[in-house]
Design an enzyme around this catalytic site. Structure first.
Site, PDB file in Angstrom:
ATOM      1  N   GLU A   1     -26.423 -31.545  -8.551  1.00  0.00           N
ATOM      2  CA  GLU A   1     -25.924 -30.293  -7.965  1.00  0.00           C
ATOM      3  C   GLU A   1     -24.414 -30.242  -8.051  1.00  0.00           C
ATOM      4  O   GLU A   1     -23.832 -29.215  -8.399  1.00  0.00           O
ATOM      5  CB  GLU A   1     -26.359 -30.185  -6.499  1.00  0.00           C
ATOM      6  CG  GLU A   1     -27.781 -29.689  -6.288  1.00  0.00           C
ATOM      7  CD  GLU A   1     -28.821 -30.724  -6.641  1.00  0.00           C
ATOM      8  OE1 GLU A   1     -28.441 -31.897  -6.823  1.00  0.00           O
ATOM      9  OE2 GLU A   1     -30.000 -30.368  -6.742  1.00  0.00           O
TER      10      GLU A   1
ATOM     11  N   HIS B   1     -35.464 -29.863   4.091  1.00  0.00           N
ATOM     12  CA  HIS B   1     -35.786 -28.722   3.238  1.00  0.00           C
ATOM     13  C   HIS B   1     -35.806 -27.429   4.026  1.00  0.00           C
ATOM     14  O   HIS B   1     -36.310 -26.432   3.546  1.00  0.00           O
ATOM     15  CB  HIS B   1     -37.174 -28.911   2.603  1.00  0.00           C
ATOM     16  CG  HIS B   1     -37.236 -30.009   1.605  1.00  0.00           C
ATOM     17  ND1 HIS B   1     -37.275 -31.328   1.962  1.00  0.00           N
ATOM     18  CD2 HIS B   1     -37.246 -29.990   0.256  1.00  0.00           C
ATOM     19  CE1 HIS B   1     -37.319 -32.084   0.874  1.00  0.00           C
ATOM     20  NE2 HIS B   1     -37.305 -31.297  -0.168  1.00  0.00           N
TER      21      HIS B   1
END
Lengths: 489, 367
Positions: free
Chosen positions: B90, B159
């Site tokens: 990322e 998450h």
């Protein structure tokens, strides 16, 4: 040391081969293996011939006892064996096995690849310590015009650093950091590029901007943060940026410029431009996650970017031996599938030649290149640092005097008959005078007005920022005594 | 314009919208529906078609058609140079995208979820958000960071976090939170066209939900303004602000409240930064009561900012204290019963509205 350097390039490669065959049991300790052992025994002071070696300043390795073992480790055998079966791979196809990623030969003897090679990757240099051209060396010739421009810029950079540093000490600017000892890296790398090549600096490369025509006044304006500053007084000193010079604004977080460079190179690739990106990083910056991401990605997308690592031995107080355990940075290139070279960063001609060649490859072959330039950070990390607290003054003085890249290049330019003592004096006086004037002018120039405080946060100011600005103006108007008289609204 | 869009869409073999388009021709008066997923996909497709500089980047966006199939069909249509499958980094691909944006390309970066954007947050804040300002306009960053945000179902703490408040606190960023398909299309198009860095927070549970869309919304030039909230339901008694999934909850709560004689006004924020303070305040000045609803953690959340804004600008109009409905102040638990307790439910909003209308006694304030 000087004697070793007079060996021609061909002899160097022979020398390296001899070292490999001897299979010495330890890895990257010294530049010169034979004297490495003796100075490892005497870690305290300089070796008797007066030359300083890297390993004298390295902390004693933990496995020092193994340095003296004559035992041949299994792992050293691995180096040769690995080489031998790689060459036989093509002969014995049935000896290979298929995996995602391709075919690979197999071997039934268990061998670990040594953590370090028997010898360190040699360093490409063209001029010896006295600035004499080494016989039979490969290098890119420079014209008198370019050589003189390079030398003058190196001198200007040196003087600019001295004067701005003094100015900070006098309280006239808040912060400064010098590139002392890295003038060859700064100027020679810039000289090998064109104006279209895009620069993503770390922060010790103002010479690149100087080469491209950023004036001493423009440097001073940024450091003083006045209204003539292209950064509108938003950045702390030395965070230069100039779109028109293709020099991206310096950003403080370390190594963020590396993946950004891959992205810009990708953009150049999409546009089919005949240009590359050059991104600079220090030895310490290679520990950041972004180093991995940037190099890996550049290799995968085949981006035309040159990653130029200035390995100057120190990341503030962290010596390279505490930064990584590899043989510097150059060996990491292969891990990413990137072509790499190690160059003497204090040899302006070598840096120039290496960058020229790298640029050709990056653009014509559309691939990243890694250049590790070995050098020494003569100055403190910045004006917030006193490096004598963590390193010997003798070491600093040695590098400043005996290994100065500016002196070395001057000798070469003078020997070519292109420079004289008189020109030297004239240049130094002139630059010094210009800088002092530039600072004075910059100090007298107004600071940026309040109207520049809220602009550029977004492309177009949103209403809440307009409201805030109006509110602030109103406050200043109502309470003028609470604000300095020279504040421009 | 719609004809051109339709032609492009017919040339595509993979867009789900196609059956609805052919229905369009024969039954122009019936309502058209579109899932949020298709809304996002069509917006991406149209913007990539209109501007060659727009490109997609992220994990699994290409061959896999997108982790949530948002980029379905785009690799096939635009090729690997414009739809990039990235290695798992990322930080890396955010940095690369910012670099590309510095040089004039318009990347749309997908984070598999915004929870993973934390690994790239330095590039989002320090390389993207601040660059235009710090470079005095020399380096603009026309980038969009998009992906699912907030809680899904049964995916646990790493998450499920909502990042609206974090990103919205940073000047230089724009933060958008679509709810319906109309929002998804209009705001994504606006985000891609915007020269500033935009954080586009979607919601996984909304991807499959279908909303009716007008012809105007389906037009390829459709675009919503950034910084304007939408009043989803006009009311008189209490204002409920919400964004993303909570808008649906607020609307359901409003239906329940109606039966009890409370007429709630539901505001779909659409844009967290810039926050549409004037719409919110105008509504509160009308209803005199405010409930803010969000999924994220309560401390320093979006509701806290809205409450402060209303207290600063409309204090005299408030007839009841502002109440914030937010997620529980714990990392999201996994067990289904605990997860349900950790996320605001419709009933929580209903009860809060009743408290604001003094129809029920407030709970004793917790320390």
């Amino acid at each position: 040391m000087a004697n070793w350097c007079r060996i021609s390039s061909r002899t160097i490669s022979n020398h390296v081969k001899t070292r490999v065959n001897q299979g010495l049991p330890w890895g990257a300790v010294g530049i010169n293996q034979t004297s490495g052992l003796s100075s490892a025994l005497n870690p305290g002071g300089p070796v008797s011939d007066g030359n300083w070696r890297y390993q004298n300043r390295l902390p004693v390795p933990r496995n020092r006892a193994t340095l003296f073992c004559n035992q041949r480790f299994e792992s050293t055998v691995a180096e040769k064996q690995r080489d031998s079966f790689l060459s036989s791979e093509s002969d014995d196809d049935h000896q290979s096995v298929d995996f995602p990623g391709g075919k690979v030969s197999y071997i039934s003897k268990m061998n670990f690849i040594s953590e370090s090679s028997q010898t360190r990757v040699p360093c490409y240099r063209v001029l010896d310590d006295d600035g004499e051209l080494i016989t039979d060396s490969d290098f890119q010739q420079v014209s008198k015009e370019v050589a003189v421009k390079m030398y003058s810029n190196m001198v200007s950079l040196q003087i600019m650093d001295t004067i701005f540093y003094e100015a900070q000490r006098q309280g006239r600017i808040s912060f400064y950091l010098t590139s002392a000892g890295e003038e060859a890296i700064n100027i020679a790398s810039a000289a090998a590029l064109t104006e279209q090549d895009i620069i993503l600096p770390q922060y010790r490369e103002p010479g690149v901007l100087l080469w491209r025509g950023f004036s001493l006044q423009e440097f001073a304006d940024q450091c003083l943060g006045n209204k003539a500053d292209y950064g509108k007084g938003r950045q702390m000193p030395i965070h230069y940026g100039s779109r028109k010079h293709n020099f991206f604004t310096i950003s403080s977080p370390i190594a963020t410029q590396l993946p950004q460079a891959a992205g810009i190179a990708y953009s150049l690739k999409m546009d089919n431009k005949k240009a590359c990106v050059v991104s600079y990083i220090g030895d310490g910056g290679t520990s950041e996650g972004d180093f991995h991401a940037g190099l890996n990605f550049a290799a995968v997308v085949e981006a035309p970017v040159i990653f130029f690592c200035r390995n100057n031995g120190w990341a503030i107080s962290t010596n390279v031996s505490e930064q990584f355990r590899s043989d510097g940075i150059v060996v990491k290139g292969r891990a990413y599938g990137i072509r790499s070279i190690r160059v003497d960063g204090n040899d302006a001609l070598a840096v120039y030649s290496a960058v020229s060649a790298a640029r050709e490859m990056a653009i014509n072959e559309q691939r990243p290149i890694l250049i590790e330039a070995l050098t020494y950070r003569v100055g403190h990390h910045s004006t917030s640092d006193d490096s004598t607290k963590y390193r010997q003054l003798d070491e600093i003085v040695y590098w400043k005097n005996a290994r100065d890249p500016v002196n070395r290049f001057r000798n070469w330019v003078q020997n070519c008959g292109w420079w004289s003592e008189q020109q030297e004096t004239q240049l130094r006086n002139s630059v010094r005078k210009q800088l002092l004037e530039a600072i004075q002018v910059a100090e007298k120039t107004e600071k940026p007005p309040l109207s520049e405080m809220f602009s550029d946060v977004y492309d177009y100011p949103p209403t809440n920022l307009e409201e805030q600005e109006n509110h602030l103006r109103e406050t200043v108007r109502r309470h003028p005594d609470d604000y300095p008289a020279d504040i421009s609204v | 314009m719609l004809g051109v869009v339709r032609k492009k869409m017919l040339g595509q073999s993979l867009l789900k919208i196609r059956p609805a388009v052919s229905v369009l021709r024969s039954y122009s008066s019936s309502a058209k529906h579109m899932t949020v997923r298709d809304a996002l996909n069509s917006a991406l497709d149209e913007e990539m078609s209109a501007d060659q500089k727009v490109f997609l980047m992220g994990e699994e966006v290409g061959e896999y058609q997108g982790a949530y199939k948002i980029s379905k069909g785009l690799l096939e249509k635009y090729g690997p140079e414009r739809v990039l499958d990235t290695p798992i980094t990322e930080a890396g691909f955010a940095g690369i995208a910012v670099g590309a944006a510095y040089h004039g390309l318009k990347p749309v970066v997908e984070f598999m979820t915004f929870n993973f954007s934390m690994q790239a947050i330095d590039h989002i804040i320090n390389s993207a958000a601040k660059s235009n300002y710090m470079s005095a306009g020399q380096m603009s960053v026309p980038i969009v960071f998009r992906g699912p945000n907030g809680a899904a179902a049964g995916v646990g703490a790493q998450h499920s976090q909502c990042y609206a408040a974090w990103y919205a606190s940073c000047p230089g960023l724009k933060v958008l939170t679509p709810y319906s398909s109309e929002d998804a299309r209009g705001l994504l198009k606006a985000a891609i066209r915007d020269p500033d860095p935009v954080v586009f927070l979607e919601n996984e549970l909304l991807y499959g939900e279908s909303f009716s869309v007008s012809d105007e919304v389906l037009d390829s030039s459709f675009c919503l303004p950034i910084g304007k909230a939408k009043i989803e339901r006009v009311g008189r008694d209490v204002t409920i602000t919400a964004f993303s999934k909570m808008v649906g909850h607020a609307l359901k709560a409003a239906e329940i409240l109606e039966k009890d004689g409370i007429d709630a006004e539901v505001i779909n924020l659409r844009s967290i930064r810039p926050l549409d303070r004037s719409t919110i305040n105008a509504s509160v000045r009308k209803t005199n009561r405010l409930i803010t609803a969000e999924e994220g953690f309560p401390q320093h959340g979006v509701g806290a900012e809205i409450c402060a804004s209303v207290v600063e600008e409309s204090f005299a109009y408030l007839d009841a204290p502002v109440e914030r409905i937010a997620g529980a102040d714990v990392p999201m638990p996994y067990a289904a019963n605990l997860e349900r307790l950790a996320v605001p439910q419709v009933e929580d909003i209903v009860r809060a509205a009743k408290r604001a209308c003094y129809r029920s006694v407030p709970l004793a304030a917790a320390a």
